[in-house]
Design a protein around this motif. Sequence first.
Motif, PDB file in Angstrom:
ATOM      1  N   ALA A   1       1.123  -1.969  -0.106  1.00 23.61           N
ATOM      2  CA  ALA A   1      -0.105   0.098  -0.216  1.00 23.61           C
ATOM      3  C   ALA A   1       0.848   1.331   0.158  1.00 23.61           C
ATOM      4  CB  ALA A   1      -0.970   0.104   1.097  1.00 23.61           C
ATOM      5  N   VAL A   2       1.396   1.346   0.402  1.00 24.91           N
ATOM      6  CA  VAL A   2       2.881   2.645   0.109  1.00 24.91           C
ATOM      7  C   VAL A   2       3.643   2.560  -0.901  1.00 24.91           C
ATOM      8  CG1 VAL A   2       4.644   3.568   1.870  1.00 24.91           C
ATOM      9  CG2 VAL A   2       2.970   2.125   3.324  1.00 24.91           C
ATOM     10  N   ALA A   3       3.553   1.783  -0.623  1.00 29.18           N
ATOM     11  CA  ALA A   3       4.443   1.696  -2.642  1.00 29.18           C
ATOM     12  C   ALA A   3       3.671   2.172  -3.963  1.00 29.18           C
ATOM     13  CB  ALA A   3       4.734   0.185  -2.858  1.00 29.18           C
ATOM     14  N   GLU A   4       2.064   1.950  -3.854  1.00 26.56           N
ATOM     15  CA  GLU A   4       1.593   2.516  -4.882  1.00 26.56           C
ATOM     16  C   GLU A   4       1.513   3.967  -4.522  1.00 26.56           C
ATOM     17  OE1 GLU A   4      -2.422   2.456  -3.642  1.00 26.56           O
ATOM     18  OE2 GLU A   4      -2.369   0.383  -2.918  1.00 26.56           O
ATOM     19  N   PRO A   5       1.721   4.296  -6.488  1.00 25.11           N
ATOM     20  CA  PRO A   5       2.503   5.513  -6.865  1.00 25.11           C
ATOM     21  C   PRO A   5       1.378   6.416  -6.392  1.00 25.11           C
ATOM     22  CG  PRO A   5       1.848   4.464  -8.769  1.00 25.11           C
ATOM     23  CD  PRO A   5       1.283   3.062  -7.470  1.00 25.11           C
ATOM     24  N   LEU A   6       1.660   7.631  -5.688  1.00 25.02           N
ATOM     25  CA  LEU A   6       1.922   8.664  -4.712  1.00 25.02           C
ATOM     26  C   LEU A   6       1.755  10.399  -5.731  1.00 25.02           C
ATOM     27  CD1 LEU A   6       0.804   9.559  -2.066  1.00 25.02           C
ATOM     28  CD2 LEU A   6       3.177  10.086  -1.775  1.00 25.02           C
ATOM     29  N   GLN A   7       0.228  10.808  -6.582  1.00 27.30           N
ATOM     30  CA  GLN A   7       0.625  12.142  -6.745  1.00 27.30           C
ATOM     31  C   GLN A   7       0.107  12.305  -6.001  1.00 27.30           C
ATOM     32  OE1 GLN A   7      -0.073  11.870 -10.178  1.00 27.30           O
ATOM     33  NE2 GLN A   7       0.632  13.899 -10.235  1.00 27.30           N
ATOM     34  N   LEU A   8       1.213  14.410  -5.844  1.00 29.20           N
ATOM     35  CA  LEU A   8       1.107  15.624  -5.048  1.00 29.20           C
ATOM     36  C   LEU A   8       1.628  16.355  -6.344  1.00 29.20           C
ATOM     37  CD1 LEU A   8       3.861  14.329  -2.100  1.00 29.20           C
ATOM     38  CD2 LEU A   8       1.404  14.405  -1.727  1.00 29.20           C
ATOM     39  N   GLY A   9       0.595  17.690  -6.248  1.00 24.97           N
ATOM     40  CA  GLY A   9       0.171  17.878  -7.298  1.00 24.97           C
ATOM     41  C   GLY A   9       0.564  17.779  -8.997  1.00 24.97           C
ATOM     42  N   ASP A  10       1.626  17.802  -9.238  1.00 25.21           N
ATOM     43  CA  ASP A  10       1.902  17.724 -10.372  1.00 25.21           C
ATOM     44  C   ASP A  10       3.781  16.645 -10.119  1.00 25.21           C
ATOM     45  OD1 ASP A  10       3.784  19.153  -9.659  1.00 25.21           O
ATOM     46  OD2 ASP A  10       4.057  20.400 -12.198  1.00 25.21           O
ATOM     47  N   GLN A  11       3.680  16.231  -9.315  1.00 27.58           N
ATOM     48  CA  GLN A  11       4.601  15.051  -8.936  1.00 27.58           C
ATOM     49  C   GLN A  11       4.294  14.035  -8.899  1.00 27.58           C
ATOM     50  OE1 GLN A  11       8.094  15.908  -8.919  1.00 27.58           O
ATOM     51  NE2 GLN A  11       7.423  18.269  -9.336  1.00 27.58           N
ATOM     52  N   HIS A  12       5.385  13.378  -9.389  1.00 29.39           N
ATOM     53  CA  HIS A  12       4.138  11.721  -9.592  1.00 29.39           C
ATOM     54  C   HIS A  12       5.640  10.568  -8.731  1.00 29.39           C
ATOM     55  CE1 HIS A  12       1.911   8.388 -10.559  1.00 29.39           C
ATOM     56  NE2 HIS A  12       2.973   7.314 -11.416  1.00 29.39           N
ATOM     57  N   LEU A  13       5.300  10.297  -7.921  1.00 21.73           N
ATOM     58  CA  LEU A  13       6.306   9.637  -6.620  1.00 21.73           C
ATOM     59  C   LEU A  13       5.824   8.341  -6.383  1.00 21.73           C
ATOM     60  CD1 LEU A  13       6.433  12.864  -4.076  1.00 21.73           C
ATOM     61  CD2 LEU A  13       7.739  12.426  -5.381  1.00 21.73           C
ATOM     62  N   VAL A  14       6.765   7.827  -6.084  1.00 19.40           N
ATOM     63  CA  VAL A  14       7.239   5.806  -5.772  1.00 19.40           C
ATOM     64  C   VAL A  14       7.967   5.870  -4.230  1.00 19.40           C
ATOM     65  CG1 VAL A  14       7.143   3.331  -6.250  1.00 19.40           C
ATOM     66  CG2 VAL A  14       6.514   5.477  -7.931  1.00 19.40           C
ATOM     67  N   LEU A  15       7.539   5.745  -3.336  1.00 22.94           N
ATOM     68  CA  LEU A  15       7.936   5.450  -1.629  1.00 22.94           C
ATOM     69  C   LEU A  15       8.108   4.486  -1.524  1.00 22.94           C
ATOM     70  CD1 LEU A  15       6.323   8.820  -0.154  1.00 22.94           C
ATOM     71  CD2 LEU A  15       8.883   8.686  -0.956  1.00 22.94           C
ATOM     72  N   GLY A  16       8.927   3.507  -0.668  1.00 19.16           N
ATOM     73  CA  GLY A  16       9.176   1.964   0.002  1.00 19.16           C
ATOM     74  C   GLY A  16       9.405   2.920   1.280  1.00 19.16           C
ATOM     75  N   CYS A  17       9.624   1.638   1.805  1.00 15.10           N
ATOM     76  CA  CYS A  17       9.674   1.855   3.239  1.00 15.10           C
ATOM     77  C   CYS A  17      10.444   0.492   4.237  1.00 15.10           C
ATOM     78  CB  CYS A  17       8.506   1.276   4.128  1.00 15.10           C
ATOM     79  SG  CYS A  17       7.681  -0.024   3.631  1.00 15.10           S
ATOM     80  N   SER A  18      11.435   0.733   4.792  1.00 18.71           N
ATOM     81  CA  SER A  18      11.551  -0.384   5.263  1.00 18.71           C
ATOM     82  C   SER A  18      11.215  -0.689   7.014  1.00 18.71           C
ATOM     83  CB  SER A  18      13.644   0.065   5.873  1.00 18.71           C
ATOM     84  OG  SER A  18      14.081  -0.138   4.723  1.00 18.71           O
ATOM     85  N   ALA A  19      11.667  -1.716   6.967  1.00 24.47           N
ATOM     86  CA  ALA A  19      10.523  -2.251   8.448  1.00 24.47           C
ATOM     87  C   ALA A  19      11.366  -3.055   9.516  1.00 24.47           C
ATOM     88  CB  ALA A  19       9.395  -3.295   7.799  1.00 24.47           C
ATOM     89  N   GLY A  20      11.376  -2.834  10.317  1.00 25.10           N
ATOM     90  CA  GLY A  20      11.706  -3.658  11.683  1.00 25.10           C
ATOM     91  C   GLY A  20      10.532  -4.121  12.317  1.00 25.10           C
ATOM     92  N   VAL A  21      10.859  -5.215  13.021  1.00 26.64           N
ATOM     93  CA  VAL A  21       9.486  -6.359  13.336  1.00 26.64           C
ATOM     94  C   VAL A  21      10.381  -6.875  15.041  1.00 26.64           C
ATOM     95  CG1 VAL A  21       8.287  -8.422  13.084  1.00 26.64           C
ATOM     96  CG2 VAL A  21       8.708  -7.370  11.239  1.00 26.64           C
ATOM     97  N   ALA A  22       9.594  -6.902  15.678  1.00 21.81           N
ATOM     98  CA  ALA A  22      10.256  -7.846  17.375  1.00 21.81           C
ATOM     99  C   ALA A  22       8.634  -8.094  17.596  1.00 21.81           C
ATOM    100  CB  ALA A  22      10.236  -6.096  18.720  1.00 21.81           C
TER     101      ALA A  22
END
Length: 947
Positions: free
Chosen positions: A619-640
């Motif tokens: 869900a985080v990696a889905e394309p993100l539209q901010l104004g006229d900017q098209h962004l694709v974000l990733g994330c790092s995850a740590g689990v305990a």
Amino acid sequence: MYSVSARRSLGTGRGLSRAAVVTCLLGLMLTAALCGVVRTLETERANAEFAQRAGVRVAAVTQAFFKAVDAARAVNLFFRASHHISREEFDAFALPLVANHGYLKAIVFQRFVSAAERPAFEAERRAFWPDFQIRERAAGGAAGGAAGGAAGLVRAGERPLYLVNDYVTPILGNAIAFGSDVWSHPPLRRVSQTAIDAGAPVASPLVTLLQGGGGRRGILITVPVYRGNERPADVFARRAAVVGHTEVVIDVALLVGGTLHAVRLLDDDAVGLSLQGPDVDGQIVTAYRHGPAARTAGWLSRISDGNTLRHVESVDIAGSHWQVVVEEQSQAFGRHAGELVTLALGLVLSAATATLVQQRVARTRRIEALVRQRTAALERATGSLRVYERAMASSANPILLVDARASGYPIGYANPACERTFGYAPQELAGQPLALLLGADIEQPSVQVLLASLRQQREENALVTMHARDGAELITDVYIAPVRRADGKVGHFVVTVYDVTTAKRYEAELERHARYDTLTGLANRALLADRIERATAAATTGMSVWVVLLDINHFKLINDTLGRAAGDAALRLLATRIKRTLPPLDTAARVGGDDFVLVLCGCSDERQAATRIRQVRDAVAEPLQLGDQHLVLGCSAGVAAWPADGADADTLVKHAEIAMYRAKLDGRNGVQFYAPHMNAQASDRLALESALRRALHEQQFTLHFQPQIDLATGRVVGTEALIRWRHPLLGTIQPERFIGLAEETGLIVPIGAWVLQTACLQNRQWQRSGLGPLRIAVNLSARQLAEPGLLDSVERVLQDTGLPPASLEIELTESMMMGDIESAIHTMACFKRMGVKLSIDDFGTGYSSLQYLKRLPVDVLKIDRSFVQDMVGSADGAALVDAIISLAHGLRMHVIAEGVETIAQLDFLRGAGCDSVQGHVYSRPQTGERIEVLLRAGHIEPKTSTA
């Protein structure tokens, strides 16, 4: 004779006796005294009733103004509760205030805009308001702000500073005020300056409103908004910290007339009311008038119309002094009716008494004594009753008197405040059961408590949810007290109601802010700990609770390149996606910056937890539209996992964070489950970070230099500055170990500034020693390139060291520039105008486009060592290096190959037309003293062995 017979007649019982004459005179004197007493009582009663009516009206007007000031404070507190308020949030907060206060024409946020900010400000507002421009009052126009003559607004002239109406709610009917400049009009500028210096609400003089036309007049209540959301301690700090104002626009006629009409105080046409206050010229003018004005009190008017009663009371409205004047023309005949009746009765009684005095003297005396006694008692009872009635009627809170003996506890009396609070007129409530006002939900525990107190005839108070006539929900504090008769039995109950709806809702809002993140609406740290404890307490045997720390990769680039507003918008969108992905029993929280924490329940093993985490990451990696900017974000995850990795919330979050950092070290965009050995690695990293902070302060860094050789002449034409860390205990630490950590912690900025200063100073010393116009190459990091003051700092270093700009070569990696290519091109163009040389380091290892490469103002292209290592013995590698050299020369760039270690590599590069090289075949990186020896030698021969 007549005189003799008359005297005889007086001496007999047929004429008036002396006792009758005396009685008659006494009767007349008593009648006059009673008339005087009645006159005094009626005058006092009339004055008291007038004072009551005047006091109620003054109190209603004063309370309305205080509510308007409270509305202004509420809007200002809204700005103090959050660092950034969007236009939509401002409308959502302000519209209910305008709806609840009909006399508020508008609620406005005024922003200070400098002359330099004006073009960008107007352009941004025209994006949603096409005709927007900053306007000011034309010569001869009315006051500005959210007021002023509509025909007098023109485009604002050039000035250093503007105070512009930026947020205007509601915009319907107030559009003309949007964009008007308050600072251009001296009277309102003085009001604004006074509010800034005082740090408190300040009311304007009477002005003509823009809204609605027709010359309607009103006042503006201005409250300053300071940077940092806290009022500075002194005047100079407030002037420096102010960013704008919140302001409420009050239609005086609507405020006064509407308030009085709402409480039925305009129905009496005999009572006139006017509101007087200062205008912009300092003159006292009448802002509002209702009812007839007072007439001149001549003798004829006093006989026919009576006297004029007048009550004047001063009101302070946010530092502005106003007067409320209440006038009433009393009717002479109605006012003195009791006096005339008393006089007539006194004359009749005196005559009758004089006639019967001889027979009924004793009875007359007893009657007179009884009359005096009854009159005094009646006066005392009437006075007490009048005081009690006025006190209850003047109360701002609803007061009811209910019958304790009748079934259902019917209401016998309700004061006027009941209509303001519940919407029921007092006469409508008379005879109705008390349950009508105790709330629609009769099963409320607090209602049952009150009903029990009525049955037990005792005092009680409780918090009850009631409903007004229009269905509005009211939170009230209800007090019940019994009223006992002379025999000790309870005859009535006094019920007092306090409306605490606003206070309770404000408390609820404060409670929400204490437990939820204001930007995203997710849980904050405080609520997260509670959710983890609840989840672990509710976990069944064999089930685990998984705490996941998500870090958005490279999120800082969004803030650095697109601005914090775009970053905040991105965080809100990401929070919505994360919350939508999780099941209802799971929790999502934001714990600061771009870090999110998930609490996953119902996952029995790592496989199920990993599946749920993957859904969130998708869900985080889905394309993100901010104004006229098209962004694709990733994330790092740590689990305990609980209970394996920790027994409490703090331990689980700490271990999840350690695992997250391990995921980032392994290349980002991955998931790591906590393992005990990570604790040691995290401790090492923390120790290294602490040592790195001390290293800069304790001057543990040093520079090594590697010469760059011109292949055509064999001479040293420049050097590259390379940082080394000499730790007092660990020895020399290579850049590969600490540069990445410096990037993450932000220490790369001061470290990079030190490298630039030291390298330029060393190169300038070499030039002054007569070693020629050497170049010095300095690497810049992505963090440094994003710094807003980079250009100024480089120019300052060149001025301080005296190094010519052409002798400085700044190296940028291609991947770093491709992050924000337009911004990088702009920065590089500024460096070129400064005279500094630019080079692309590690060319070919990134993902640059030739379309962008031809736009970059680059002087030098450096071939990465990985291509140099593969070119000898590999036809493809050789062809690739040959193509890079040809491409660079075609774009008029100088070519340097780095990492050259063998004679074969050197010969190939010389044959391919490479301009310069650096590597171990000539020299390893060395200290400045050793490099200076090579520089003085001039010509350097390559080594046959680099071992």
